[in-house]
Design a protein around this motif. Structure first.
Motif, PDB file in Angstrom:
ATOM      1  N   ALA A  26       0.838  -1.194   0.000  1.00  0.00           N
ATOM      2  CA  ALA A  26       0.000   0.000   0.000  1.00  0.00           C
ATOM      3  C   ALA A  26       0.874   1.246   0.000  1.00  0.00           C
ATOM      4  O   ALA A  26       1.881   1.302   0.702  1.00  0.00           O
ATOM      5  CB  ALA A  26      -0.916  -0.006   1.217  1.00  0.00           C
ATOM      6  N   PRO A  27       0.491   2.266  -0.781  1.00  0.00           N
ATOM      7  CA  PRO A  27       1.256   3.520  -0.792  1.00  0.00           C
ATOM      8  C   PRO A  27       1.299   4.165   0.598  1.00  0.00           C
ATOM      9  O   PRO A  27       0.441   3.913   1.441  1.00  0.00           O
ATOM     10  CB  PRO A  27       0.486   4.403  -1.770  1.00  0.00           C
ATOM     11  N   ASP A  28       2.307   4.990   0.803  1.00  0.00           N
ATOM     12  CA  ASP A  28       2.485   5.657   2.086  1.00  0.00           C
ATOM     13  C   ASP A  28       1.427   6.749   2.247  1.00  0.00           C
ATOM     14  O   ASP A  28       1.496   7.792   1.602  1.00  0.00           O
ATOM     15  CB  ASP A  28       3.897   6.254   2.141  1.00  0.00           C
ATOM     16  N   TYR A  29       0.469   6.474   3.123  1.00  0.00           N
ATOM     17  CA  TYR A  29      -0.637   7.425   3.279  1.00  0.00           C
ATOM     18  C   TYR A  29      -0.192   8.726   3.911  1.00  0.00           C
ATOM     19  O   TYR A  29      -0.816   9.764   3.730  1.00  0.00           O
ATOM     20  CB  TYR A  29      -1.766   6.799   4.106  1.00  0.00           C
ATOM     21  N   LEU A  82      -1.803  12.896   3.078  1.00  0.00           N
ATOM     22  CA  LEU A  82      -2.718  13.529   4.034  1.00  0.00           C
ATOM     23  C   LEU A  82      -2.527  15.048   4.016  1.00  0.00           C
ATOM     24  O   LEU A  82      -1.395  15.541   3.915  1.00  0.00           O
ATOM     25  CB  LEU A  82      -2.433  13.020   5.450  1.00  0.00           C
ATOM     26  N   HIS A  83      -3.643  15.724   4.137  1.00  0.00           N
ATOM     27  CA  HIS A  83      -3.625  17.174   4.313  1.00  0.00           C
ATOM     28  C   HIS A  83      -2.742  17.505   5.530  1.00  0.00           C
ATOM     29  O   HIS A  83      -2.784  16.792   6.529  1.00  0.00           O
ATOM     30  CB  HIS A  83      -5.062  17.655   4.548  1.00  0.00           C
ATOM     31  N   PRO A  84      -1.932  18.593   5.437  1.00  0.00           N
ATOM     32  CA  PRO A  84      -1.036  18.923   6.569  1.00  0.00           C
ATOM     33  C   PRO A  84      -1.767  18.998   7.917  1.00  0.00           C
ATOM     34  O   PRO A  84      -1.200  18.582   8.946  1.00  0.00           O
ATOM     35  CB  PRO A  84      -0.481  20.293   6.181  1.00  0.00           C
ATOM     36  N   ALA A  85      -3.002  19.471   7.899  1.00  0.00           N
ATOM     37  CA  ALA A  85      -3.728  19.564   9.177  1.00  0.00           C
ATOM     38  C   ALA A  85      -4.059  18.168   9.715  1.00  0.00           C
ATOM     39  O   ALA A  85      -4.180  17.968  10.926  1.00  0.00           O
ATOM     40  CB  ALA A  85      -5.004  20.379   8.991  1.00  0.00           C
ATOM     41  N   VAL A 114      -6.984   8.302   0.697  1.00  0.00           N
ATOM     42  CA  VAL A 114      -6.460   9.676   0.682  1.00  0.00           C
ATOM     43  C   VAL A 114      -5.434   9.781  -0.442  1.00  0.00           C
ATOM     44  O   VAL A 114      -4.692   8.835  -0.716  1.00  0.00           O
ATOM     45  CB  VAL A 114      -5.804  10.061   2.035  1.00  0.00           C
ATOM     46  N   TYR A 115      -5.424  10.922  -1.098  1.00  0.00           N
ATOM     47  CA  TYR A 115      -4.484  11.141  -2.194  1.00  0.00           C
ATOM     48  C   TYR A 115      -3.881  12.533  -2.095  1.00  0.00           C
ATOM     49  O   TYR A 115      -4.545  13.478  -1.668  1.00  0.00           O
ATOM     50  CB  TYR A 115      -5.193  11.068  -3.553  1.00  0.00           C
ATOM     51  N   SER A 116      -2.647  12.640  -2.538  1.00  0.00           N
ATOM     52  CA  SER A 116      -2.148  13.961  -2.895  1.00  0.00           C
ATOM     53  C   SER A 116      -2.482  14.123  -4.372  1.00  0.00           C
ATOM     54  O   SER A 116      -2.577  13.136  -5.107  1.00  0.00           O
ATOM     55  CB  SER A 116      -0.635  14.042  -2.671  1.00  0.00           C
ATOM     56  N   ARG A 144      -2.134  -0.452   6.209  1.00  0.00           N
ATOM     57  CA  ARG A 144      -0.863  -0.523   5.480  1.00  0.00           C
ATOM     58  C   ARG A 144      -0.003  -1.654   6.027  1.00  0.00           C
ATOM     59  O   ARG A 144       0.620  -2.412   5.266  1.00  0.00           O
ATOM     60  CB  ARG A 144      -0.130   0.812   5.595  1.00  0.00           C
ATOM     61  N   PHE A 145       0.002  -1.788   7.357  1.00  0.00           N
ATOM     62  CA  PHE A 145       0.808  -2.853   7.953  1.00  0.00           C
ATOM     63  C   PHE A 145       0.355  -4.228   7.438  1.00  0.00           C
ATOM     64  O   PHE A 145       1.179  -5.038   6.995  1.00  0.00           O
ATOM     65  CB  PHE A 145       0.703  -2.802   9.482  1.00  0.00           C
TER      66      PHE A 145
END
Lengths: 357, 117, 429
Positions: free
Chosen positions: A13-16, A20-23, C105-107, C190-191
């Motif tokens: 899984a990608p690094d969430y 994440l939004h900075p807040a 969640v995505y950037s 993720r873990f």
């Protein structure tokens, strides 16, 4: 086979934390409370007083890169380059500046055409499956049915006018990937599979025999070739064999119909999770807009809105008022087909003298 | 589509599965393997034989589950050791060992398991 | 492949009078979106035309097949069109499942990257997200499936699960944005994904296995009825009550509102009101979250948090619907040791299921067949009354302790629980 170097496998899984939004990073695990400012707009307050506003918009789920990039543009402009999708395929834009909420909403509405809502006691986006767009087994469409239904129910998405939230799902075959929901629309078949004996060599017969839950399939020989036969009286038209063997066609464009099931719930609140039960059967599979389905769903919703107490989900409302009243209020007929006949049937009968007379 | 093996033309489908399963021989296996860029060694052929025997007996091809349980069980008792055997199979046949072995053993092409949204 | 060059404006190859009826109306239309996109990607016009025929004939034109990228046994949902002669670009038209970041969640950088790769190699259509918890990318032929998969993996994406494997995990937003989440759902997702990545990519189970993870009993991840193993947030000890805010709430809404919506709705009647204070019989609270949902500023989950693990939900094929039932009433999920306990438990359950299950038997069906008692023994889990709603009603029981030995040798035993050394595997996260 090309000898190009293969990319790294098994990355997982990608690094969430980078998504994440900075807040959210700053206040991860330190949120204190939330409030709904208006339908579709929430504010979350952290222990240190930080506020994060979230605007939820309904998406059609199936999107082109054009739409995806528009979503990203908006998130770049207002949300520091971050966004989230909800389980029911809504898009969530989070931002820290309260004054940006209205411009953000205007951008979502004008640039994307997505409605704002789906929070609290509303109808959230409809969980759906692939349908004719890309599945190999469907008897009806999914995305189109959702579009037609949500056109009808848009007010209920944009407002919070129900006793509690209403989750709707659609499924395009009897495997029912759309799962249990307050209101679920599923396809039903009405006769045993038609077997293409000339093409049975592509299927593994022992598996086809074994997969039938009704033990209605047995080995056979036609024109000297091994195949199977179906005992029609035992068949319950589930389509399990069709999933196993494409040569056993369960679908029928002329006779497949739709049914509506009510009262499914996954949340553990109050009485806990519950399964959905049959409400209406025999609705036509009527693309492109399935008007009969929309009408039946609206009938159920109207009765629910009028009759349920605050916080009661559809299933809890029916449990309290009884199925007799449900059929009275909605005007749908109660038939012998509504009575369970599976292995757990006896537990669904009224095993008391508790009768509303 | 077809391949030529020992002077005989053998019909295959686009992916290389035999059209007529009666055409199978070890040489055919090798020709199909060459086509897929696989260098057949004893380990490969042992598995091809296993697939043919298993199909003969059960009329279904062995699943990956069967392979790791029955064959993987020989190299270890535990569940994660089975997984090591599976990785070994992926080393022999990087792209889907079960499908490739069915192809090499002249068995029907495996069907996808049903799918959800 | 024959591709018609388009004029400007709408694609002249499109002929979709039925689908056009899905363009009006206030809800965003995937038809309009794809029609616009078909000007860039001609195969999308063919896709819409085929879909139009489905609408017209109420019939489906996709056939499933098997395709895998090197090293993986799943992740590609391969489809061939039955109308390939008419729509040559749909001859091979596959979906790639991509594991999304936990919590979806995505950037924008990541999401654009995903869209760019899918556009470069295939039809570029994305579905966010499938009910399996994957990001779905549609429209690749065989070659472009391989090319897209390599580029996706080179860019930090990985393919999702399909077939008889662990499927991509899914979780709610959790502690990233919700005060109700009782544990770190994203970290856990993720873990577990990375710890069991072998099981996700190389199918070997009896059948599929889905894990979904919700931070509290409200179950925003749809775990309870949508996964084989829901991991649900909960807590031990008293819930947190801010009596000042309770008083404010009662003053604002009135006592009747609190009685009707909180007190009488508690499933175990463990909450009562005294003056302007709430009293909770914590011993009988079942952590259903209802009162917390209603008075979410005054009430909060307790501080000693962890998870309840359930097992067994699936939809109706073949033995009828099964719902998840409790398998571990409470487990802490903070330290490395806690996560080891969790993976040890999963290992034992998978091993027993896979050694004794039948083909195509989900773990819930397996438990229904062998009985929860046998399953617990097989996995080395102690029975706990919190796992049942009631004790049994059938008096026909094989009491192992009370039965005399079989005079013809060993008595037939239920499958024995075996003692395994708990394996310690290093987390890759």
């Amino acid at each position: 086979m090309s000898a190009t170097k293969l990319a790294q496998r098994d990355q997982g899984a990608p690094d969430y934390t980078k998504c994440l939004h900075p807040a959210m990073v700053k206040n991860y695990g330190k949120w204190m409370e939330h409030e709904r400012i208006r339908p579709g707009v929430l504010v979350y307050t952290a222990e240190n007083g930080d506020k994060l506003y979230t605007v939820r918009a309904g998406s059609p789920r199936t999107m082109s890169p054009i739409t995806i990039r528009k979503i990203c543009d908006i998130a770049d402009r207002y949300c520091e380059g971050f966004l989230r999708f909800s389980t029911r395929t809504n898009v969530e834009f989070s931002l820290t500046k309260k004054e940006d909420i209205e411009p953000l909403i205007a951008a979502i509405e004008t640039e994307l055409g997505f409605p704002i809502g789906g929070t609290g006691a509303s109808i959230s986006n409809i969980a759906h499956t692939q349908g004719w767009l890309h599945c190999n087994l469907p008897a009806t469409d999914a995305a189109g049915a959702v579009k037609a239904l949500m056109d009808d129910l848009i007010d209920e998405f944009e407002n919070e006018n129900f006793p509690n939230r209403v989750k709707i799902s659609t499924s395009c075959c009897q495997i029912n990937c759309g799962r249990h929901s307050d209101i679920a629309i599923i396809v039903q078949h009405h006769h045993a599979p038609r077997i293409n004996h000339n093409n049975m060599q592509i299927c593994e017969l022992p598996k086809v025999v074994a997969i039938c839950p009704a033990a209605a399939i047995r080995p056979s020989v036609v024109d000297g070739n091994p195949t199977v036969e179906v005992v029609a009286e035992k068949c319950m038209y589930c389509g399990a064999c069709h999933g196993q063997c494409p040569s056993m066609e369960i679908r029928d464009a002329d006779t497949d119909s739709l049914s509506i099931w009510v009262g499914g719930k996954g949340a553990n609140t109050r009485g806990g999770p519950s399964l959905m039960k049959l409400a209406v059967w025999g609705l036509p599979n009527n693309p492109p807009r399935w008007p009969e389905v929309s009408e039946a769903v609206r009938t159920i919703l109207a009765a629910y809105r009028e009759g349920a107490k605050d916080w009661e989900r559809v299933g809890e409302w029916i449990e309290r008022i009884g199925w007799q009243r449900f059929f009275e209020k909605t005007g749908f007929p109660f038939t012998k087909y509504h009575i369970e006949d599976g292995p757990n049937a006896m537990w669904t009968y009224n095993r008391s003298t508790h009768v509303r007379i | 589509m077809s391949i030529e093996v020992n002077g005989k033309v053998i019909e295959i489908d686009e992916e290389g599965y035999l059209v007529d399963r009666e055409d199978w021989s070890e040489d055919v296996s090798e020709a199909i393997a060459n086509r897929d860029g696989i260098d057949l060694k004893d380990e490969h052929m042992g598995l091809v034989d296993y697939f043919r025997d298993y199909y003969e007996e059960h009329q279904v091809h062995p699943t990956m589950h069967v392979l790791v349980q029955r064959l993987g069980g020989k190299i270890g008792e535990k569940f994660h050791e089975h997984k090591e055997y599976e990785k070994f199979l992926y080393m022999l046949f990087p792209t889907d060992p079960v499908s490739e072995l069915c192809k090499l053993a002249g068995l029907p092409k495996p069907l996808p398991s049903e799918h959800d949204g | 492949m024959a591709k018609k060059e388009d004029d400007k404006g709408t694609n002249p190859g499109l002929n979709t009078p039925l689908l056009d009826q899905l363009e009006g109306g206030p809800w965003p239309s995937f038809v309009s979106d794809l029609k616009q996109w078909s000007e860039t990607k001609p195969q999308v016009a063919q896709l819409l035309n085929q879909l139009e025929e489905s609408y017209e004939n109420r019939w489906n034109y996709w056939t499933g097949t098997v395709l895998n990228v090197s090293g993986y046994g799943g992740g590609v949902i391969a489809r061939l069109s039955d109308k390939a002669e008419k729509y040559p670009d749909l001859a091979e038209f596959h979906t790639i499942r991509v594991i999304p970041p936990p919590g979806f969640v995505y950037s924008t950088e990541r999401l654009r990257n995903l869209a760019d790769i899918c556009e470069k190699h295939g039809a570029g259509i994305l579905q966010l997200h499938g009910l399996t918890g994957d990001a779905l990318a549609l429209g690749f032929d065989n070659e472009s499936t391989f090319a897209a998969a390599e580029e996706l993996m080179a860019n930090g994406w990985d393919l999702g699960g399909s077939g008889a494997a662990l499927r991509s995990l899914q979780c709610c937003v959790g502690q990233a944005r919700c005060e109700m989440a009782c544990f770190d759902t994203m970290k856990t997702t993720r873990f577990l994904t990375n710890h069991y990545i072998d099981f996700l990519h190389r199918p070997e189970f009896m059948y599929k296995f889905k894990i979904k993870i919700s931070g509290c009993a409200n179950d925003c991840a749809n775990a309870m009825i949508g996964s084989d193993m829901p991991i649900m947030g909960t807590w031990r000890g008293p819930m947190q009550i801010d009596q000042e805010k309770v008083a404010e709430y009662i003053e604002e809404k009135g006592i009747e509102h609190v009685i009707d919506n909180v007190i009488t709705r508690c499933p175990t009647r463990c909450i009562s009101v005294k003056g302007k204070q709430l009293l909770v019989d914590d011993e009988n609270c079942v952590r259903c979250m209802h009162c917390i949902n209603v008075m979410h500023k005054a009430l909060k989950p307790g501080k000693d948090q962890g998870v309840t693990i359930c097992l067994g939900a699936k939809r109706t094929l073949k033995i009828g619907d099964t719902m998840s039932s409790v398998i571990v009433p409470f487990l802490k999920l903070d330290s490395e040791k806690d996560f080891e306990n969790l993976t040890d438990l999963i290992d034992r359950m998978w091993e027993f299921w896979n050694d004794n299950g039948m083909d195509h038997e989900r773990i819930g069906e397996f438990i229904a067949r062998v009985g929860l008692g046998t399953f617990l023994e097989g996995c080395g889990i102690e029975p706990d009354p919190r796992m049942v709603q009631s004790t049994r009603t059938s008096p026909y029981i094989n009491f192992e302790e009370l039965a005399p030995g079989n005079f013809e040798g060993e008595r037939t035993q239920q499958p024995k629980a075996w003692n395994r050394e708990p394996e310690t595997r290093e987390s890759t996260s």
